[in-house]
Design an enzyme around this catalytic site. Structure first.
Site, PDB file in Angstrom:
ATOM      1  N   LYS A  77     -33.967  10.144 -33.052  1.00 42.77           N
ATOM      2  CA  LYS A  77     -33.326   9.029 -32.664  1.00 42.77           C
ATOM      3  C   LYS A  77     -32.897   8.919 -31.356  1.00 42.77           C
ATOM      4  O   LYS A  77     -32.302   9.681 -30.509  1.00 42.77           O
ATOM      5  CB  LYS A  77     -32.075   9.065 -33.448  1.00 42.77           C
ATOM      6  CG  LYS A  77     -31.116   7.916 -33.480  1.00 42.77           C
ATOM      7  CD  LYS A  77     -29.824   7.665 -34.364  1.00 42.77           C
ATOM      8  CE  LYS A  77     -29.057   6.306 -34.529  1.00 42.77           C
ATOM      9  NZ  LYS A  77     -28.401   6.509 -35.645  1.00 42.77           N
ATOM     10  N   ASP A 188     -18.574   2.189 -41.197  1.00 42.45           N
ATOM     11  CA  ASP A 188     -19.670   1.235 -41.142  1.00 42.45           C
ATOM     12  C   ASP A 188     -20.683   1.234 -42.383  1.00 42.45           C
ATOM     13  O   ASP A 188     -22.016   1.015 -42.358  1.00 42.45           O
ATOM     14  CB  ASP A 188     -20.521   1.107 -39.903  1.00 42.45           C
ATOM     15  CG  ASP A 188     -21.433  -0.325 -39.648  1.00 42.45           C
ATOM     16  OD1 ASP A 188     -20.755  -1.377 -40.211  1.00 42.45           O
ATOM     17  OD2 ASP A 188     -22.494  -0.107 -39.178  1.00 42.45           O
ATOM     18  N   ASN A 193     -26.986   1.484 -44.582  1.00 40.92           N
ATOM     19  CA  ASN A 193     -27.127   3.028 -44.105  1.00 40.92           C
ATOM     20  C   ASN A 193     -26.835   4.102 -45.234  1.00 40.92           C
ATOM     21  O   ASN A 193     -26.361   5.124 -44.958  1.00 40.92           O
ATOM     22  CB  ASN A 193     -26.037   3.067 -42.735  1.00 40.92           C
ATOM     23  CG  ASN A 193     -24.760   2.437 -43.101  1.00 40.92           C
ATOM     24  OD1 ASN A 193     -24.368   2.348 -44.412  1.00 40.92           O
ATOM     25  ND2 ASN A 193     -24.316   1.650 -42.321  1.00 40.92           N
ATOM     26  N   ASP A 205     -26.546   7.169 -40.065  1.00 42.93           N
ATOM     27  CA  ASP A 205     -26.038   6.308 -38.937  1.00 42.93           C
ATOM     28  C   ASP A 205     -24.298   6.477 -38.990  1.00 42.93           C
ATOM     29  O   ASP A 205     -23.749   5.638 -39.367  1.00 42.93           O
ATOM     30  CB  ASP A 205     -26.225   4.702 -39.279  1.00 42.93           C
ATOM     31  CG  ASP A 205     -27.707   4.456 -39.106  1.00 42.93           C
ATOM     32  OD1 ASP A 205     -28.314   5.342 -38.257  1.00 42.93           O
ATOM     33  OD2 ASP A 205     -28.029   3.454 -39.633  1.00 42.93           O
TER      34      ASP A 205
END
Length: 254
Positions: A77, A188, A193, A205
């Site tokens: 990532k 989130d 995700n 994430d």
């Protein structure tokens, strides 16, 4: 020509960008000078043979399939140095006691973000939550396990056609473990995700995820539960956001 110069020349070539299927603007946002240097160090440290193909692309990062010299597949990532917004990001760092001693500014924010995601992934794994296994981070780069097969990466739950009742039961357990064992709120969480891998929902994430001691932790938890409940209700699953919140916050694990 030294190894670093050779790597820089390879990554900047049209052949490499075409192979990754990235437009030149996106490509330039990811592979700036600092990132090139970081990639070189990560390749050396973790014995990476080559960067294969992009798994996913977002506003703040890209994830690549990479091959180690021993043939094992990992996910790399790379956080974009120029797109992580300081004002939007600080609310997830300020107030998290785990990073109180970090001197954060606009220059090193992305480095702290990578460290934060590494730390959160470790906490989730240690608490029995299905999540990618983090292997290491350096600057704006995080190396973790690849979730998928040779045919492609694991699907987001939003792209599944069935099995939502079972997924919800398992995800409900995962959220409880996140809050009560890992002491983390995702902040989130949504159908975008959560991956479905080996018959389990995997949480991804987690760069923005905060400690349960964060002053906004409960507000973030309520938002997560609302998002998840809305998705599963649309899929025909009987779930109640109020009940789920009580379950996660309850003193006993029933």
């Amino acid at each position: 020509m030294n190894d670093k110069s050779a790597l820089k020349q390879l990554i900047e070539s049209d052949e490499f960008s075409n192979r990754l299927n990235l437009d030149r603007k996106t490509y330039g946002l990811v592979f700036d000078r600092r990132t090139l240097n970081a990639i070189y160090e990560v390749i050396k440290k973790y014995d990476i043979d080559y960067i294969d193909f992009p798994i996913s692309s977002g506003k703040e990062s890209l994830i690549f399939n990479v091959k180690l010299r021993n043939g094992i597949t990992r996910a790399l990532k790379i956080y974009k140095m120029s797109t992580l917004k300081f004002s939007n990001t600080m609310e997830y760092i300020k107030g998290d006691y785990r990073f109180d001693k970090e001197k954060i500014n606009r220059s090193n924010l992305v480095f702290v973000w990578a460290q934060k995601e590494f730390t959160n992934l470790q906490s989730l794994r240690d608490s029995g939550v299905h999540a990618p296994k983090p292997y290491g981070f350096y600057k704006n780069i995080l190396l973790m396990s690849y979730l998928g097969s040779s045919k492609g990466p694991a699907l987001q739950i939003k792209d599944l056609d069935e099995g939502f009742d079972e997924i919800y039961v398992k995800l409900r357990e995962a959220i409880w473990k996140m809050y009560n064992k890992a002491c983390i709120v995702h902040a989130d969480l949504s159908e975008y995700n959560i991956l479905y891998y080996r018959n389990n929902p995997y949480i991804i994430d987690v760069g923005q995820s905060v400690s349960t001691k964060h002053p906004m932790a409960l507000e973030f938890l309520k938002r997560d539960i609302k998002n998840i409940s809305t998705f599963f209700i649309k899929k025909g699953v009987k779930c109640d956001p109020i009940e789920l919140y009580s379950y996660v916050k309850g003193d006993t694990h029933a």
